[in-house]
Design a protein around this motif. Structure first.
Motif, PDB file in Angstrom:
ATOM      1  N   GLY A 246       0.810  -1.160   0.182  1.00 33.87           N
ATOM      2  CA  GLY A 246       0.031  -0.096  -0.109  1.00 33.87           C
ATOM      3  C   GLY A 246       0.971   1.353   0.161  1.00 33.87           C
ATOM      4  N   SER A 247       2.267   1.203  -0.298  1.00 32.94           N
ATOM      5  CA  SER A 247       2.936   2.376  -0.573  1.00 32.94           C
ATOM      6  C   SER A 247       3.391   2.830   0.728  1.00 32.94           C
ATOM      7  CB  SER A 247       2.353   3.392  -1.483  1.00 32.94           C
ATOM      8  OG  SER A 247       2.786   3.164  -2.703  1.00 32.94           O
ATOM      9  N   ILE A 248       3.381   2.038   1.756  1.00 33.69           N
ATOM     10  CA  ILE A 248       3.762   2.483   3.372  1.00 33.69           C
ATOM     11  C   ILE A 248       4.658   1.677   3.876  1.00 33.69           C
ATOM     12  CG2 ILE A 248       2.823   2.845   5.627  1.00 33.69           C
ATOM     13  CD1 ILE A 248       0.176   3.083   4.732  1.00 33.69           C
ATOM     14  N   PRO A 249       6.053   2.236   3.916  1.00 35.29           N
ATOM     15  CA  PRO A 249       7.381   1.426   4.492  1.00 35.29           C
ATOM     16  C   PRO A 249       7.266   1.658   5.875  1.00 35.29           C
ATOM     17  CG  PRO A 249       7.946   3.702   3.947  1.00 35.29           C
ATOM     18  CD  PRO A 249       6.511   3.728   3.391  1.00 35.29           C
ATOM     19  N   VAL A 250       7.500   0.500   6.577  1.00 39.38           N
ATOM     20  CA  VAL A 250       7.227   0.502   8.157  1.00 39.38           C
ATOM     21  C   VAL A 250       8.650   1.361   8.718  1.00 39.38           C
ATOM     22  CG1 VAL A 250       5.976  -1.644   8.106  1.00 39.38           C
ATOM     23  CG2 VAL A 250       8.554  -1.710   8.210  1.00 39.38           C
ATOM     24  N   VAL A 311      -2.505   7.581  10.375  1.00 39.69           N
ATOM     25  CA  VAL A 311      -2.992   6.113  10.324  1.00 39.69           C
ATOM     26  C   VAL A 311      -3.303   5.585   9.041  1.00 39.69           C
ATOM     27  CG1 VAL A 311      -4.390   4.535  11.290  1.00 39.69           C
ATOM     28  CG2 VAL A 311      -3.843   6.505  12.873  1.00 39.69           C
ATOM     29  N   GLY A 312      -3.085   4.448   8.268  1.00 42.85           N
ATOM     30  CA  GLY A 312      -3.043   3.919   7.253  1.00 42.85           C
ATOM     31  C   GLY A 312      -3.696   2.538   7.294  1.00 42.85           C
ATOM     32  N   ILE A 313      -4.640   1.977   6.595  1.00 47.49           N
ATOM     33  CA  ILE A 313      -5.291   0.828   6.741  1.00 47.49           C
ATOM     34  C   ILE A 313      -5.097   0.145   5.193  1.00 47.49           C
ATOM     35  CG2 ILE A 313      -7.119  -0.689   7.127  1.00 47.49           C
ATOM     36  CD1 ILE A 313      -8.249   1.691   8.772  1.00 47.49           C
ATOM     37  N   THR A 346      -4.538  -4.435   7.408  1.00 42.13           N
ATOM     38  CA  THR A 346      -3.386  -4.106   8.302  1.00 42.13           C
ATOM     39  C   THR A 346      -3.363  -2.748   8.616  1.00 42.13           C
ATOM     40  OG1 THR A 346      -2.182  -6.060   7.226  1.00 42.13           O
ATOM     41  CG2 THR A 346      -0.805  -4.349   8.441  1.00 42.13           C
ATOM     42  N   ILE A 347      -3.134  -2.255   9.934  1.00 41.55           N
ATOM     43  CA  ILE A 347      -3.150  -0.792  10.322  1.00 41.55           C
ATOM     44  C   ILE A 347      -1.952  -0.524  10.673  1.00 41.55           C
ATOM     45  CG2 ILE A 347      -4.181   0.672  12.094  1.00 41.55           C
ATOM     46  CD1 ILE A 347      -6.685  -1.454  12.476  1.00 41.55           C
ATOM     47  N   VAL A 348      -1.512   0.587  10.158  1.00 38.68           N
ATOM     48  CA  VAL A 348      -0.210   1.135  10.263  1.00 38.68           C
ATOM     49  C   VAL A 348      -0.346   2.361  10.965  1.00 38.68           C
ATOM     50  CG1 VAL A 348       2.065   1.882   9.330  1.00 38.68           C
ATOM     51  CG2 VAL A 348       0.664  -0.003   8.070  1.00 38.68           C
ATOM     52  N   GLY A 350       1.915   5.942  12.278  1.00 38.24           N
ATOM     53  CA  GLY A 350       2.899   6.876  12.451  1.00 38.24           C
ATOM     54  C   GLY A 350       3.333   7.468  11.222  1.00 38.24           C
ATOM     55  N   GLU A 351       4.347   8.382  11.314  1.00 33.00           N
ATOM     56  CA  GLU A 351       4.735   9.209  10.164  1.00 33.00           C
ATOM     57  C   GLU A 351       5.158   8.701   8.925  1.00 33.00           C
ATOM     58  OE1 GLU A 351       3.993  12.531  10.455  1.00 33.00           O
ATOM     59  OE2 GLU A 351       3.487  12.220  12.533  1.00 33.00           O
ATOM     60  N   VAL A 352       5.384   7.322   8.870  1.00 34.53           N
ATOM     61  CA  VAL A 352       5.691   6.515   7.906  1.00 34.53           C
ATOM     62  C   VAL A 352       4.577   6.720   6.744  1.00 34.53           C
ATOM     63  CG1 VAL A 352       7.446   5.296   8.665  1.00 34.53           C
ATOM     64  CG2 VAL A 352       5.292   4.472   8.810  1.00 34.53           C
ATOM     65  N   VAL A 353       3.356   6.646   7.274  1.00 34.52           N
ATOM     66  CA  VAL A 353       2.060   6.571   6.356  1.00 34.52           C
ATOM     67  C   VAL A 353       2.250   7.511   5.323  1.00 34.52           C
ATOM     68  CG1 VAL A 353      -0.328   7.004   6.500  1.00 34.52           C
ATOM     69  CG2 VAL A 353       0.846   5.640   8.567  1.00 34.52           C
ATOM     70  N   ASN A 354       2.649   8.700   5.319  1.00 31.95           N
ATOM     71  CA  ASN A 354       2.734   9.688   4.408  1.00 31.95           C
ATOM     72  C   ASN A 354       4.076   9.980   3.701  1.00 31.95           C
ATOM     73  OD1 ASN A 354       0.029  10.712   4.837  1.00 31.95           O
ATOM     74  ND2 ASN A 354       0.817  11.783   6.706  1.00 31.95           N
ATOM     75  N   VAL A 355       5.010   9.098   3.730  1.00 26.02           N
ATOM     76  CA  VAL A 355       6.408   9.278   3.019  1.00 26.02           C
ATOM     77  C   VAL A 355       6.306   8.980   1.843  1.00 26.02           C
ATOM     78  CG1 VAL A 355       8.612   8.139   2.849  1.00 26.02           C
ATOM     79  CG2 VAL A 355       7.746   8.654   5.332  1.00 26.02           C
ATOM     80  N   LEU A 356       5.561   7.961   1.213  1.00 29.25           N
ATOM     81  CA  LEU A 356       5.557   7.676  -0.321  1.00 29.25           C
ATOM     82  C   LEU A 356       4.392   7.902  -0.946  1.00 29.25           C
ATOM     83  CD1 LEU A 356       7.395   4.209  -0.265  1.00 29.25           C
ATOM     84  CD2 LEU A 356       8.458   6.539  -0.446  1.00 29.25           C
ATOM     85  N   LEU A 357       3.158   8.054  -0.321  1.00 30.42           N
ATOM     86  CA  LEU A 357       2.165   8.402  -0.925  1.00 30.42           C
ATOM     87  C   LEU A 357       1.866   9.880  -1.322  1.00 30.42           C
ATOM     88  CD1 LEU A 357      -0.451   6.824   1.449  1.00 30.42           C
ATOM     89  CD2 LEU A 357       0.157   5.925  -0.883  1.00 30.42           C
TER      90      LEU A 357
END
Length: 391
Positions: A246-250, A311-313, A346-348, A350-357
């Motif tokens: 989903g383009s969200i790195p952990v 938060v990303g799902i 899967t729920i993520v 943290g700030e990584v949610v907006n890094v690649l989107l």
């Protein structure tokens, strides 16, 4: 002064004391006598498990479920006839000698002798991780096992239909719904035992990595009670692969330097302990979408998370219908309800949610706020994956 040493003859472990001067004949005689006695007992078969498989079965006792239809299981016949009814519970067929009762921590820390990986009648079990849902993300070993036309494959309901279509043998799908999970698990054990009794290759297929909040360890211990040690084929964990699809790195340099994995449900549907907020931390929740609103409320009020924490799902990662819903701790529960987000998700946090989107990713769904289809710059979904490789 004396020295200690241990002898392992395959059935028991004994510690002896050896006199340092070598002159104590009585001690030596005792050692020799003990070794001879142990050898005689072992040869007589006193320590060996009962050779028959399985012993006579007893009627299965299972509590009723509130909804008979929701607890029903699907049996799909691929290359076999109608399967016979199994009327015994998983606790009946115990081939190993009974062990003294002890608490879970003591049992987990105690080394025990493993049963063989194959029964005399040829019956065996392979525990396989299916990954997040995309067949191309199955390991080669998993694909090889699922291609066995003679295998009995026992599948959890959350394993994607795309992966189930890869299976060449007989498929049985257990429907684990809230309130019926324990009964479905009992049925899974019965199916596995039935396959072992028939001398079949039983494949236990579980979503993601079965050993990350997936009862993998529990099932291994249960299968050992049946007298067989399962072969384990690891799967790609959804905790890491689903966010990336989903383009969200952990993790990301300067944004997040640690990852915490949590489950949304503890034992007996209890809530797990909350993870305290840290600015450079990513928290991944598995099996938590059913209590998302409660989870977000507790993270804000009790664990110190700011309301604007991203938060990303990622829903149904790797499947054609994959969606990524993005919001904040304050808005994500409403967005999930609006777009009817369902498991497996899967729920993520943290700030990584907006890094690649990017804005372009959101535009792929007609510009609706909070929803991304596909994975932006990361390959996701069966259609995009096949197109990338020219299939």
């Amino acid at each position: 002064m004396s020295q200690s040493f241990a002898h392992n003859n395959g059935t028991s472990n004994m510690s002896y004391l050896r006199p340092s001067n070598g002159n104590n004949k009585s001690a030596r005689a005792l050692i020799v006598a003990s070794f001879a006695l142990t050898t005689m007992i072992t040869a007589s078969g006193a320590f060996l498990p009962h050779p028959s498989f399985p012993p006579p079965s007893l009627p299965s006792q299972r509590s009723s479920c509130s909804s008979a239809s929701s607890c029903s299981s699907i049996i799909l016949q691929a290359h076999h006839g109608q399967s016979s009814s199994l009327n015994y519970s998983h606790g009946d067929d115990v081939l190993l000698p009974p062990s003294p009762k002890r608490d879970n921590r003591t049992a987990a820390a105690t080394t025990r002798t493993k049963p063989p990986q194959r029964l005399p009648n040829g019956g065996r079990i392979t525990l396989v991780g299916a990954g997040p849902g995309l067949p191309d993300l199955l390991t080669l070993a998993a694909h090889r096992v699922l291609s066995d036309p003679d295998a009995l494959v026992v599948v959890d309901r959350l394993v994607s239909k795309e992966i189930r279509e890869v299976i060449a043998g007989e498929v049985r799908v257990a429907r684990k719904y809230p309130g019926c999970a324990e009964q479905a698990q009992e049925e899974i054990y019965e199916w596995c035992k039935g396959g072992l009794r028939e001398g079949r290759h039983v494949v236990r297929l579980k979503i993601g990595d079965p050993f990350v909040f997936g009862r993998g360890g529990e099932e291994v211990l249960e299968f050992r009670k049946f007298g067989v040690d399962p072969v384990v084929i690891p799967g790609v964990s959804a905790a890491f692969s689903a966010p990336l699809l989903g383009s969200i790195p952990v993790t990301h340099r300067g944004i997040s330097n640690q990852v915490v994995m949590c489950t949304g449900y503890g034992r007996d549907n209890t809530s797990p302990d909350l993870i305290r907020y840290h600015e450079e931390q990513t928290v991944v929740f598995l099996m938590a979408v059913g209590r998302l609103r409660e989870l977000c409320r507790n993270l804000v009020s009790k664990a110190g998370y700011p309301k604007d924490t991203p938060v990303g799902i990622v829903e149904r990662a790797g499947c054609p219908e994959q969606r990524t819903v993005v919001g904040t701790m304050d808005t994500i529960a409403d967005l999930a309800e609006r777009y009817d987000v369902k498991p497996p998700s899967t729920i993520v946090v943290g700030e990584v949610v907006n890094v690649l989107l990017t804005e372009e990713d959101y535009d792929s769904f007609g510009g609706e706020e909070g929803v991304v289809v596909g994975g932006g710059g990361v390959i996701s979904g069966v259609a995009d994956w096949q197109s990338y490789f020219g299939q």
